[in-house]
Design a protein around this motif. Structure first.
Motif, PDB file in Angstrom:
ATOM      1  N   UNK A  64       0.831  -1.215   0.000  1.00  0.00           N
ATOM      2  CA  UNK A  64       0.000   0.000   0.000  1.00  0.00           C
ATOM      3  C   UNK A  64       0.861   1.259   0.000  1.00  0.00           C
ATOM      4  N   UNK A  65       1.953   1.252   0.767  1.00  0.00           N
ATOM      5  CA  UNK A  65       2.791   2.429   0.910  1.00  0.00           C
ATOM      6  C   UNK A  65       3.633   2.712  -0.330  1.00  0.00           C
ATOM      7  N   UNK A  66       3.860   1.712  -1.153  1.00  0.00           N
ATOM      8  CA  UNK A  66       4.769   1.866  -2.281  1.00  0.00           C
ATOM      9  C   UNK A  66       4.439   3.082  -3.135  1.00  0.00           C
ATOM     10  N   UNK A  67       3.182   3.292  -3.449  1.00  0.00           N
ATOM     11  CA  UNK A  67       2.800   4.384  -4.338  1.00  0.00           C
ATOM     12  C   UNK A  67       2.306   5.619  -3.603  1.00  0.00           C
ATOM     13  N   UNK A  68       2.315   5.609  -2.281  1.00  0.00           N
ATOM     14  CA  UNK A  68       1.771   6.752  -1.550  1.00  0.00           C
ATOM     15  C   UNK A  68       2.840   7.646  -0.945  1.00  0.00           C
ATOM     16  N   UNK A  69       4.111   7.250  -0.994  1.00  0.00           N
ATOM     17  CA  UNK A  69       5.186   8.046  -0.410  1.00  0.00           C
ATOM     18  C   UNK A  69       5.707   9.048  -1.438  1.00  0.00           C
ATOM     19  N   UNK A  70       5.709  10.305  -1.034  1.00  0.00           N
ATOM     20  CA  UNK A  70       6.210  11.395  -1.880  1.00  0.00           C
ATOM     21  C   UNK A  70       7.491  11.932  -1.276  1.00  0.00           C
ATOM     22  N   UNK A  71       8.399  12.380  -2.141  1.00  0.00           N
ATOM     23  CA  UNK A  71       9.669  12.931  -1.697  1.00  0.00           C
ATOM     24  C   UNK A  71       9.784  14.390  -2.095  1.00  0.00           C
ATOM     25  N   UNK A  72      10.385  15.177  -1.224  1.00  0.00           N
ATOM     26  CA  UNK A  72      10.804  16.532  -1.590  1.00  0.00           C
ATOM     27  C   UNK A  72      12.237  16.683  -1.098  1.00  0.00           C
ATOM     28  N   UNK A  73      13.025  17.437  -1.849  1.00  0.00           N
ATOM     29  CA  UNK A  73      14.450  17.552  -1.557  1.00  0.00           C
ATOM     30  C   UNK A  73      14.815  19.001  -1.315  1.00  0.00           C
ATOM     31  N   UNK A  74      15.767  19.217  -0.431  1.00  0.00           N
ATOM     32  CA  UNK A  74      16.273  20.572  -0.178  1.00  0.00           C
ATOM     33  C   UNK A  74      17.620  20.495   0.527  1.00  0.00           C
ATOM     34  N   UNK A  75      18.491  21.409   0.161  1.00  0.00           N
ATOM     35  CA  UNK A  75      19.732  21.570   0.909  1.00  0.00           C
ATOM     36  C   UNK A  75      19.410  22.280   2.217  1.00  0.00           C
ATOM     37  N   UNK A  76      19.961  21.804   3.316  1.00  0.00           N
ATOM     38  CA  UNK A  76      19.868  22.540   4.585  1.00  0.00           C
ATOM     39  C   UNK A  76      21.102  23.423   4.731  1.00  0.00           C
ATOM     40  N   UNK A  77      22.222  22.952   4.243  1.00  0.00           N
ATOM     41  CA  UNK A  77      23.455  23.729   4.091  1.00  0.00           C
ATOM     42  C   UNK A  77      24.269  23.007   3.025  1.00  0.00           C
ATOM     43  N   UNK A  78      25.464  23.456   2.743  1.00  0.00           N
ATOM     44  CA  UNK A  78      26.229  22.848   1.649  1.00  0.00           C
ATOM     45  C   UNK A  78      26.579  21.387   1.893  1.00  0.00           C
TER      46      UNK A  78
END
Length: 191
Positions: free
Chosen positions: A132-146
């Motif tokens: 069930x979780x396979x298609x429901x997890x979304x990712x977002x990416x961001x640098x917190x520092x270098x």
């Protein structure tokens, strides 16, 4: 003509370096995600700094547990509350040391759920829940520092719960999972 060619080549080399430098964490996150989905424990061992990840998870879970204990209306007895807050770190430490394995990391990545310090049984991954979780997890990416890159996982069935996995730079282009952030993401976290 040679000077223009040399300058153009140098600019192209610098641009390629910068693209590789800033894109390398995205490739590391994809490698971690693929290893988690396929259950490749050897690949997960290579991509995770287990001592650093355990320390980070202990800190996060201890903070969450203390906040829950303070908010609990039944904690009006200061002696018992103090004893609970004193014992909580050792209980969490033992749980994390036993829990954090390549399989547990894979489960967190696939489900966008961190372990609960209160051991809620609804957080145990079953084959049905994993599917069930396979298609429901979304990712977002961001640098917190270098040197810190966060991949925030959100399960669309629980949009108010976020799990941020913190990748840390090791050398110029190598990244390892070395931390976790259980707090809700904010706009100030990204640079």
């Amino acid at each position: 003509m040679n000077r223009k060619l040399l300058t153009g080549g140098l600019i192209a080399l610098i641009a390629a370096f910068l693209v590789a430098y800033f894109a390398s964490p995205v490739l590391a996150v994809r490698g971690l995600t693929e290893a988690a989905r396929s259950g490749d424990e050897a690949a997960l061992r290579e991509r995770v700094d287990f001592p650093a990840f355990r320390a980070s998870l202990k800190e996060e879970l201890n903070g969450e547990l203390v906040a829950r204990m303070r908010a609990d209306p039944r904690s009006d007895n200061p002696v018992l509350s103090g004893l609970g807050m004193l014992l909580a770190p050792s209980l969490v430490s033992g749980m994390v040391d036993a829990f954090v394995t390549p399989g547990a990391i894979a489960t967190m990545v696939r489900s966008a759920r961190a372990p609960d310090p209160m051991h809620r049984p609804d957080q145990v991954e079953t084959p049905e829940r994993a599917a069930e979780d396979k298609d429901t997890v979304r990712q977002s990416w961001a640098y917190r520092d270098l040197n810190t890159f966060a991949v925030t996982l959100t399960n669309s069935r629980h949009p108010d719960q976020h799990l941020a996995l913190l990748m840390e730079r090791r050398g110029l282009f190598d990244w390892k999972l070395a931390g976790i952030d259980l707090t809700a993401p904010s706009e100030d976290d990204a640079i």
